[in-house]
Design a protein around this motif. Structure first.
Motif, PDB file in Angstrom:
ATOM      1  N   GLU A   1      33.296  -7.983 -56.881  1.00  0.00           N
ATOM      2  CA  GLU A   1      32.276  -9.171 -57.094  1.00  0.00           C
ATOM      3  C   GLU A   1      30.963  -8.208 -57.156  1.00  0.00           C
ATOM      4  O   GLU A   1      30.586  -7.161 -56.647  1.00  0.00           O
ATOM      5  N   PRO A   2      30.113  -8.962 -57.800  1.00  0.00           N
ATOM      6  CA  PRO A   2      28.551  -8.369 -58.031  1.00  0.00           C
ATOM      7  C   PRO A   2      27.794  -8.371 -56.873  1.00  0.00           C
ATOM      8  O   PRO A   2      28.177  -9.088 -55.572  1.00  0.00           O
ATOM      9  N   GLY A   3      27.033  -7.670 -56.559  1.00  0.00           N
ATOM     10  CA  GLY A   3      26.267  -7.472 -55.389  1.00  0.00           C
ATOM     11  C   GLY A   3      25.175  -6.428 -55.561  1.00  0.00           C
ATOM     12  O   GLY A   3      24.568  -6.121 -56.534  1.00  0.00           O
ATOM     13  N   PHE A   4      24.592  -5.706 -54.506  1.00  0.00           N
ATOM     14  CA  PHE A   4      23.687  -4.912 -54.119  1.00  0.00           C
ATOM     15  C   PHE A   4      23.976  -3.614 -55.072  1.00  0.00           C
ATOM     16  O   PHE A   4      25.027  -3.262 -54.934  1.00  0.00           O
TER      17      PHE A   4
ATOM     18  N   ALA B   1      28.025 -10.678 -67.442  1.00  0.00           N
ATOM     19  CA  ALA B   1      27.930  -9.319 -66.916  1.00  0.00           C
ATOM     20  C   ALA B   1      27.297  -8.048 -67.753  1.00  0.00           C
ATOM     21  O   ALA B   1      26.853  -7.336 -67.255  1.00  0.00           O
ATOM     22  N   GLU B   2      27.589  -8.058 -69.052  1.00  0.00           N
ATOM     23  CA  GLU B   2      27.054  -7.262 -70.065  1.00  0.00           C
ATOM     24  C   GLU B   2      25.632  -6.990 -69.893  1.00  0.00           C
ATOM     25  O   GLU B   2      24.864  -6.047 -69.757  1.00  0.00           O
ATOM     26  N   ARG B   3      24.885  -8.397 -69.741  1.00  0.00           N
ATOM     27  CA  ARG B   3      23.461  -8.196 -69.687  1.00  0.00           C
ATOM     28  C   ARG B   3      22.919  -7.552 -68.257  1.00  0.00           C
ATOM     29  O   ARG B   3      22.014  -7.141 -68.230  1.00  0.00           O
ATOM     30  N   LEU B   4      23.741  -8.172 -67.313  1.00  0.00           N
ATOM     31  CA  LEU B   4      23.289  -7.763 -65.812  1.00  0.00           C
ATOM     32  C   LEU B   4      23.471  -6.229 -65.647  1.00  0.00           C
ATOM     33  O   LEU B   4      22.612  -5.648 -65.236  1.00  0.00           O
ATOM     34  N   THR B   5      24.760  -5.568 -66.066  1.00  0.00           N
ATOM     35  CA  THR B   5      24.880  -4.406 -66.134  1.00  0.00           C
ATOM     36  C   THR B   5      23.982  -3.391 -67.039  1.00  0.00           C
ATOM     37  O   THR B   5      23.389  -2.599 -66.349  1.00  0.00           O
ATOM     38  N   ALA B   6      23.461  -4.024 -68.194  1.00  0.00           N
ATOM     39  CA  ALA B   6      22.645  -3.070 -68.822  1.00  0.00           C
ATOM     40  C   ALA B   6      21.359  -3.102 -68.145  1.00  0.00           C
ATOM     41  O   ALA B   6      20.479  -2.412 -68.396  1.00  0.00           O
ATOM     42  N   ALA B   7      20.967  -4.170 -67.534  1.00  0.00           N
ATOM     43  CA  ALA B   7      19.779  -4.272 -66.771  1.00  0.00           C
ATOM     44  C   ALA B   7      19.732  -3.413 -65.272  1.00  0.00           C
ATOM     45  O   ALA B   7      18.859  -3.218 -64.704  1.00  0.00           O
ATOM     46  N   GLY B   8      20.974  -3.095 -65.175  1.00  0.00           N
ATOM     47  CA  GLY B   8      21.024  -2.143 -63.970  1.00  0.00           C
ATOM     48  C   GLY B   8      21.010  -3.007 -62.457  1.00  0.00           C
ATOM     49  O   GLY B   8      20.872  -2.259 -61.608  1.00  0.00           O
ATOM     50  N   THR B   9      21.245  -4.182 -62.386  1.00  0.00           N
ATOM     51  CA  THR B   9      21.209  -5.090 -61.395  1.00  0.00           C
ATOM     52  C   THR B   9      22.549  -5.311 -60.495  1.00  0.00           C
ATOM     53  O   THR B   9      22.861  -6.005 -59.782  1.00  0.00           O
ATOM     54  N   ILE B  10      23.696  -4.975 -61.483  1.00  0.00           N
ATOM     55  CA  ILE B  10      25.113  -5.277 -61.006  1.00  0.00           C
ATOM     56  C   ILE B  10      25.792  -3.794 -61.219  1.00  0.00           C
ATOM     57  O   ILE B  10      25.538  -3.279 -61.980  1.00  0.00           O
ATOM     58  N   ALA B  11      26.894  -3.641 -60.124  1.00  0.00           N
ATOM     59  CA  ALA B  11      27.550  -2.293 -60.175  1.00  0.00           C
ATOM     60  C   ALA B  11      28.414  -2.381 -61.613  1.00  0.00           C
ATOM     61  O   ALA B  11      29.056  -3.178 -61.879  1.00  0.00           O
ATOM     62  N   PRO B  12      28.721  -1.175 -62.112  1.00  0.00           N
ATOM     63  CA  PRO B  12      29.572  -0.753 -63.261  1.00  0.00           C
ATOM     64  C   PRO B  12      31.118  -1.466 -62.925  1.00  0.00           C
ATOM     65  O   PRO B  12      31.651  -1.865 -64.131  1.00  0.00           O
ATOM     66  N   ASN B  13      31.218  -1.439 -61.720  1.00  0.00           N
ATOM     67  CA  ASN B  13      32.799  -2.025 -61.567  1.00  0.00           C
ATOM     68  C   ASN B  13      33.055  -3.507 -61.880  1.00  0.00           C
ATOM     69  O   ASN B  13      34.123  -3.724 -62.146  1.00  0.00           O
ATOM     70  N   VAL B  14      31.896  -4.107 -61.724  1.00  0.00           N
ATOM     71  CA  VAL B  14      32.133  -5.769 -62.312  1.00  0.00           C
ATOM     72  C   VAL B  14      32.570  -5.829 -63.796  1.00  0.00           C
ATOM     73  O   VAL B  14      33.383  -6.448 -63.900  1.00  0.00           O
ATOM     74  N   ILE B  15      31.824  -5.063 -64.563  1.00  0.00           N
ATOM     75  CA  ILE B  15      32.115  -5.113 -65.880  1.00  0.00           C
ATOM     76  C   ILE B  15      33.601  -4.458 -66.253  1.00  0.00           C
ATOM     77  O   ILE B  15      34.383  -5.244 -67.013  1.00  0.00           O
ATOM     78  N   LEU B  16      33.939  -3.498 -65.348  1.00  0.00           N
ATOM     79  CA  LEU B  16      35.123  -2.916 -65.545  1.00  0.00           C
ATOM     80  C   LEU B  16      36.491  -3.916 -65.100  1.00  0.00           C
ATOM     81  O   LEU B  16      37.278  -3.858 -65.998  1.00  0.00           O
TER      82      LEU B  16
ATOM     83  N   LEU C   1      25.357  -0.190 -72.675  1.00  0.00           N
ATOM     84  CA  LEU C   1      26.168   0.212 -71.261  1.00  0.00           C
ATOM     85  C   LEU C   1      26.566   1.600 -71.357  1.00  0.00           C
ATOM     86  O   LEU C   1      27.648   1.923 -70.457  1.00  0.00           O
ATOM     87  N   GLU C   2      25.832   2.639 -72.104  1.00  0.00           N
ATOM     88  CA  GLU C   2      26.197   3.801 -71.879  1.00  0.00           C
ATOM     89  C   GLU C   2      26.125   4.451 -70.707  1.00  0.00           C
ATOM     90  O   GLU C   2      27.217   5.296 -70.215  1.00  0.00           O
ATOM     91  N   VAL C   3      25.317   4.308 -69.904  1.00  0.00           N
ATOM     92  CA  VAL C   3      24.989   4.610 -68.306  1.00  0.00           C
ATOM     93  C   VAL C   3      26.118   4.271 -67.321  1.00  0.00           C
ATOM     94  O   VAL C   3      26.586   4.935 -66.564  1.00  0.00           O
ATOM     95  N   ALA C   4      26.554   2.957 -67.705  1.00  0.00           N
ATOM     96  CA  ALA C   4      27.541   2.114 -66.863  1.00  0.00           C
ATOM     97  C   ALA C   4      28.773   2.978 -67.051  1.00  0.00           C
ATOM     98  O   ALA C   4      29.534   3.357 -66.238  1.00  0.00           O
ATOM     99  N   PHE C   5      29.183   3.024 -68.494  1.00  0.00           N
ATOM    100  CA  PHE C   5      30.396   3.865 -68.838  1.00  0.00           C
ATOM    101  C   PHE C   5      30.658   5.171 -68.427  1.00  0.00           C
ATOM    102  O   PHE C   5      31.407   5.681 -67.633  1.00  0.00           O
TER     103      PHE C   5
END
Length: 540
Positions: free
Chosen positions: A4-7, A326-341, A393-397
């Motif tokens: 789940e998304p979090g800090f 989740a793609e938007r929030l992951t790109a913003a850096g505010t949720i962990a990459p595991n969420v989009i995974l 999402l390059e950095v998250a990947f």
């Protein structure tokens, strides 16, 4: 496994959760948030709205929010003598200081306790709230760390919480809702009407609206507005009271036709059967969004501020909506990459095109990676990398796969991509040490990752702007004046802005911003930012 998304903060900071518009000028509002719900009013000075516990009282007349002291309008923000404030500012040494609270201790953030130094509250707050939505991922992580860092309050804060509110607003703008809520909770400022409005909207977007309504109803100092009263009365099951409140407001002309139609439909959808759905207001607030969801006409969050995306990443929404949010929030850096995974791999796509192309490409690669099938990894990596670039999402990947990919020593195009992905991960130095360069561009990237650029020939114009920051660093006059004037936090924010300008074409800003990072011992931030400049397509 679904996480789940979090800090979330990437990079070198290992953080723990304690609880669960550009260039603003002097005189502008500190907050750039124009979509906050009108859930409560600010009581008029000297008055307190009294109401029995558990009942919603009528709101007092709304008054303007208190403002922190400002400097003379003719005074420049930075003086030639070292950015020292002209006026003498004082604050209580033993009073409450909500501006000082943070989720990250100085030992973890690496920032000194007095990072704001002698900076004045309004100027620090204006620097914090400038628009940085187009910043590079590493800059965003640095900004998040600043916003969440525990630090001494500015010298003129007076316990008013002006900087705290600016920090919260910036977190909301970035989509960091849980972090904003935790900051408010830690400061114990949820009884402040201005901060309660923010906590209320976070609750609406994260599915905790009942808790927020309960707090509103139990706190006489939080006078709910019409919209807030109607919504919370309905949520608590007092439908008749909510309807009477709305009817009275309509009779008195206190609510326009569209608002009345939306709230009335929210209270009793059957009465409006066959009638057109009210037009969404401009801007849409979280309370508006929640009411549209309640009448079965949820508004897409795709064209709303990124904070709204948080509302669509829960299982109550369709898989596609969850992924895109989740793609938007992951790109913003505010949720962990595991969420989009977890979302990308949740099930097999049933359609093609758009988001489903990304899902299919990700699953093809992830399956090959899990099986350690080198041939399939070599085939699928260029495809999935192109799809990740589409949504930034390059950095998250890279956080998910970078080091392991780089260690596989893949041939050809896949090997070149794997090397770049590895450089975007936290293990960028190890990736660089273990790679033999194939050309001048890779040689420069390796030298940059290791911080050893002396004698290395920059391969292009951007590299020629980056190199001096690591050989002969020279911050800008503005950032240096802030630094000399004991205003470190503002100097770091200025450097972030200079690099962002550099991304848009002013390459001198790249040199000066990176130079400032290195001068204040943010070496890893400087290297990773420079690598992102070289590897990510973010140039204007």
């Amino acid at each position: 496994m679904r996480i789940e998304p979090g800090f979330w903060l990437s990079g070198s900071f290992a953080l723990a959760m304690v609880c669960t518009p550009a260039g603003a000028q002097r005189g502008d509002p500190l907050s750039a948030i124009d979509w906050l719900s009108q859930s409560v009013t600010t009581p008029a000075k000297g008055t307190v709205s009294a109401a029995p516990k558990g009942r919603l009282s009528a709101p007092p007349v709304e008054s303007g929010a208190a403002r922190a002291p400002e400097r003379n309008p003719n005074e420049p923000p930075v003086s030639r003598s070292g950015a020292l404030p002209v006026a003498v500012a004082t604050t209580s040494l033993d009073g409450p200081t909500p501006d000082a609270v943070g989720l990250i201790s100085p030992a973890v953030s690496g920032f000194p306790k007095r990072i704001w130094g002698v900076g004045l509250t309004v100027e620090v707050a204006q620097a914090v709230t400038r628009d940085r939505m187009d910043s590079l991922p590493q800059q965003r992580q640095l900004l998040l760390t600043l916003l969440l860092a525990e630090a001494a309050a500015p010298i003129d804060s007076g316990g008013k919480g002006v900087l705290l509110q600016a920090r919260v607003d910036k977190l909301l703008q970035l989509g960091a809702l849980e972090q904003a809520a935790a900051l408010i909770e830690l400061a114990d400022q949820a009884q402040s009407p201005d901060l309660f409005r923010r906590a209320f909207d976070v609750a609406l977007l994260t599915g905790h609206e009942d808790r927020a309504c309960e707090r509103m109803m139990q706190n006489p100092s939080l006078a709910p507005t019409l919209q807030g009263r109607v919504f919370c009365l309905a949520r608590s099951g007092e439908w008749d009271a909510a309807a009477v409140t709305l009817q009275t407001a309509e009779a008195l002309g206190q609510v326009d036709h569209d608002q009345a139609g939306l709230m009335g439909r929210f209270l009793d959808p059957d009465l409006y059967e066959g009638e057109p759905v009210p037009r969404p207001p401009m801007p849409v607030t979280p309370l508006d969004w929640k009411m549209f969801e309640g009448i079965g006409e949820p508004l897409s969050t795709a064209n709303l501020p990124v904070a709204f995306a948080y509302a669509e990443i829960n299982p109550n929404f369709g898989w596609k909506a969850q992924i895109e949010a989740a793609e938007r929030l992951t790109a913003a850096g505010t949720i962990a990459p595991n969420v989009i995974l977890g979302l990308y791999t949740e099930r097999s796509p049933s359609a093609s095109g758009g988001v489903w192309e990304r899902v299919a490409a990700f699953q093809d690669f992830d399956n090959a990676f899990g099986a350690q099938d080198r041939d399939k990894i070599e085939q699928s990596l260029p495809v999935v990398w192109a799809r990740m670039q589409e949504v930034e999402l390059e950095v998250a990947f890279a956080m998910l796969y970078g080091p392991a990919l780089a260690a596989m020593d893949l041939p050809g195009e896949a090997g070149e991509i794997a090397f770049r992905i590895g450089l975007l991960s936290p293990d960028y130095q190890a990736v660089a040490r273990n790679h033999q360069p194939h050309d001048a561009h890779e040689a420069f990237l390796i030298a940059l990752a290791l911080g050893e650029l002396q004698g290395v020939v920059p391969p292009d114009r951007l590299a020629r702007a980056i190199a001096p920051a690591f050989t002969t660093p020279q911050p800008s006059a503005n950032a240096q004046a802030l630094l000399d004037g004991d205003r470190l936090g503002e100097a770091i924010l200025a450097a972030i802005d200079e690099i962002s300008d550099g991304v848009q074409g002013n390459l001198r800003g790249v040199t000066e911003g990176l130079s400032l990072f290195r001068k204040v011992q943010l070496e890893e931030t400087a290297r990773r930012t420079a690598l992102e400049l070289m590897l990510l397509e973010r140039r204007g």
